[in-house]
Design an enzyme around this catalytic site. Structure first.
Site, mmCIF file in Angstrom:
data_model
loop_
_atom_site.group_PDB
_atom_site.id
_atom_site.type_symbol
_atom_site.label_atom_id
_atom_site.label_comp_id
_atom_site.label_asym_id
_atom_site.label_seq_id
_atom_site.Cartn_x
_atom_site.Cartn_y
_atom_site.Cartn_z
ATOM 1 N N ARG A 206 0.850 -1.204 0.000
ATOM 2 C CA ARG A 206 0.000 0.000 0.000
ATOM 3 C C ARG A 206 0.883 1.252 0.000
ATOM 4 N NH1 ARG A 206 -3.814 -3.529 2.980
ATOM 5 N NH2 ARG A 206 -2.611 -3.322 4.876
ATOM 6 N N CYS A 337 -2.524 -14.111 -4.220
ATOM 7 C CA CYS A 337 -2.223 -14.659 -2.895
ATOM 8 C C CYS A 337 -2.478 -16.161 -2.879
ATOM 9 C CB CYS A 337 -3.029 -13.947 -1.811
ATOM 10 S SG CYS A 337 -4.798 -14.102 -2.008
HETATM 11 N N1 SAH Z 1 -6.719 -4.919 -1.164
HETATM 12 C C1 SAH Z 1 -7.355 -5.175 0.108
HETATM 13 C C2 SAH Z 1 -7.573 -6.643 0.359
HETATM 14 C C3 SAH Z 1 -8.367 -7.378 -0.699
HETATM 15 S S1 SAH Z 1 -8.999 -8.903 -0.181
HETATM 16 C C4 SAH Z 1 -6.560 -4.493 1.214
HETATM 17 O O1 SAH Z 1 -5.472 -3.957 0.944
HETATM 18 O O2 SAH Z 1 -7.009 -4.492 2.361
HETATM 19 C C5 SAH Z 1 -10.062 -9.371 -1.475
HETATM 20 C C6 SAH Z 1 -11.379 -8.612 -1.538
HETATM 21 O O3 SAH Z 1 -12.033 -9.080 -2.717
HETATM 22 C C7 SAH Z 1 -12.364 -8.848 -0.412
HETATM 23 O O4 SAH Z 1 -12.696 -7.603 0.153
HETATM 24 C C8 SAH Z 1 -13.611 -9.469 -1.077
HETATM 25 O O5 SAH Z 1 -14.811 -8.948 -0.549
HETATM 26 C C9 SAH Z 1 -13.438 -9.041 -2.507
HETATM 27 N N2 SAH Z 1 -14.013 -9.904 -3.546
HETATM 28 C C10 SAH Z 1 -13.996 -11.238 -3.646
HETATM 29 N N3 SAH Z 1 -14.517 -11.654 -4.817
HETATM 30 C C11 SAH Z 1 -14.879 -10.533 -5.491
HETATM 31 C C12 SAH Z 1 -15.464 -10.288 -6.778
HETATM 32 N N4 SAH Z 1 -15.751 -11.277 -7.594
HETATM 33 N N5 SAH Z 1 -15.680 -9.006 -7.136
HETATM 34 C C13 SAH Z 1 -15.386 -7.985 -6.294
HETATM 35 N N6 SAH Z 1 -14.803 -8.163 -5.099
HETATM 36 C C14 SAH Z 1 -14.571 -9.405 -4.685
#
Ligand code: SAH
Length: 394
Positions: A206, A337
């Site tokens: 980030r 991940c």
């Molecule tokens: N970038 C974030 C973490 C992402 S975790 C950070 O820095 O904190 C992955 C996220 O993807 C989760 O919030 C989940 O709700 C979302 N997610 C999962 N499948 C998805 C989809 N098909 N479309 C949109 N969001 C999705």
């Protein structure tokens, strides 16, 4: 002490300090769930002390490779002290950190994160489950904190024959905490948040993103799979004029909106979109939209190497769409991940996506989990998160 005797030749991975013994490697011996066992080679030679897990394909996880070491309260106190000592040397500027990262800290199946004044922990296999009360006390003793929330509501527990378990293990009260990261404030709910509450592993990425946005002067930013908007705050802090956060979780997006306000950014610079990312990207392409910087931080598409192929197609698809939406000279920060997809394969997938998109891009930075999620030389499975910063040709 019960002994687990391995088949001939199956001692090799333990000798290389890899802590897992698979069901098929065992010649004889069994024990109760979480019971400490002596793991021996086919000739009776000592290999490790471990915990037995009768329901799991990973039948034993090693606690120690030292025959003289006893697995008791002092053992857990030593391992926790070592894990904390490592974190103390990392100089992480945040009051939210991963304190114990399972196998990498010699504590298989145990994840412990600190969020300001509380700990949030996952007990992921029969061994850490068996020692739970003692581990909880040792963690509080070592940190000087008094509250520990359990978030053992994770799919892998099923493979261990363990039911989900959540709630305060020690202490109680409000489950929401405000943490500090790179000078930003973030609200984390250890009861409702994903994993133990937040994605601490992306802390450094980030910050890297904030730097890239500033360096490139990225005006319009798209943060896909935004969760509570960590990368969106980074973009705003980096000077982006407009940021769109896309996620399929309404509560996560509400928190992202609140984070923008909490950190004093103009709400008009941020838009939260509740959508499936793949569908959203396609729609934006159809509309002829484009962005200066895009983040793709999807959930785990492959839980295992076996699912890698299907996951590879899913990764390729979103990366292709994102590259098409990127303005010339723009930046794509793309992650995986999935443990089953290594860094080399991930790079190949992204290359395939660029090829299909007809877009040329250069890798300008490689990213990984923050160092409080260490990878060990002996346990490559622990290295799950990888990312590429790509600069589209201008
Ligand atoms: N970038 C974030 C973490 C992402 S975790 C950070 O820095 O904190 C992955 C996220 O993807 C989760 O919030 C989940 O709700 C979302 N997610 C999962 N499948 C998805 C989809 N098909 N479309 C949109 N969001 C999705």
């Amino acid at each position: 002490m019960k002994a687990i005797r391995l088949r001939e030749g199956k001692e090799r991975s333990l000798l290389r300090r890899h802590p897992w013994v698979f069901e098929g490697s065992i010649a004889k011996g069994r024990a109760d769930a979480g019971e400490t066992v002596r793991v021996e080679a086919h000739d009776g030679r000592f290999l490790a002390w471990g915990a037995y897990s009768p329901a799991s394909a990973i039948r034993v996880r090693a606690w120690s490779f030292d025959e003289a070491e006893r697995i008791d309260a002092a053992f857990f106190a030593r391992r926790i002290a070592a894990a904390l000592a490592l974190r103390a040397r990392l100089g992480i500027d945040s009051d939210a950190q991963r304190l114990v990262h399972g196998e990498a800290d010699g504590l298989p199946g145990l994840v412990v994160d600190r969020y300001a004044e509380a700990l949030s922990a996952q007990f992921l296999f029969a061994g850490s489950e068996r020692w739970k009360a003692l581990i909880a006390d040792a963690l509080l003793q070592a940190t000087g904190l008094s509250r520990l929330y359990e978030r053992s509501d994770v799919g892998v527990r099923k493979l261990e024959g363990l039911a989900p378990a959540t709630g305060w293990l020690r202490g109680g009260g409000d489950t929401r905490f405000t943490i500090r990261e790179h000078g930003w404030q973030l609200q984390v709910d250890v009861a409702q948040g994903h994993k133990t509450g937040y994605y601490l592993d992306q802390r450094d990425s980030r910050q890297a993103f904030a730097r890239w946005v500033r360096r490139l002067g990225s005006a319009e930013v798209l943060n896909c799979y935004s969760y509570t908007g960590g990368f969106s705050l980074a973009a705003l802090a980096g000077g982006a004029q407009r940021v769109v956060s896309v996620d399929s979780s309404a509560p996560a997006l509400a928190q992202a909106t609140e984070h923008v306000r909490l950190n004093g950014f103009d709400a008009a610079r941020h838009e939260a979109v509740d959508a499936d990312v793949n569908a959203y990207l396609r729609e934006q392409l159809q509309r002829g939209r484009s962005f200066d910087a895009i983040v793709l931080d999807p959930p785990k598409f492959a839980a295992s190497a076996a699912q890698a192929e299907r996951a590879a197609r899913a990764y390729k698809d979103i990366n292709r769409l994102a590259l098409l939406l990127l303005r010339p000279g723009g930046l794509l920060l793309t992650f995986s991940c999935s443990g089953g997809i290594g860094p080399e394969l991930f790079q190949k997938i992204v290359a395939g996506a660029a090829m299909d998109a007809g877009v040329d891009a250069a890798i300008v930075e490689r990213l990984a989990a923050a160092p409080d999620h260490p990878a060990t030389l002996f346990f490559p499975e622990g290295e799950y998160l990888k990312g590429l910063a790509l600069l589209r040709a201008g």
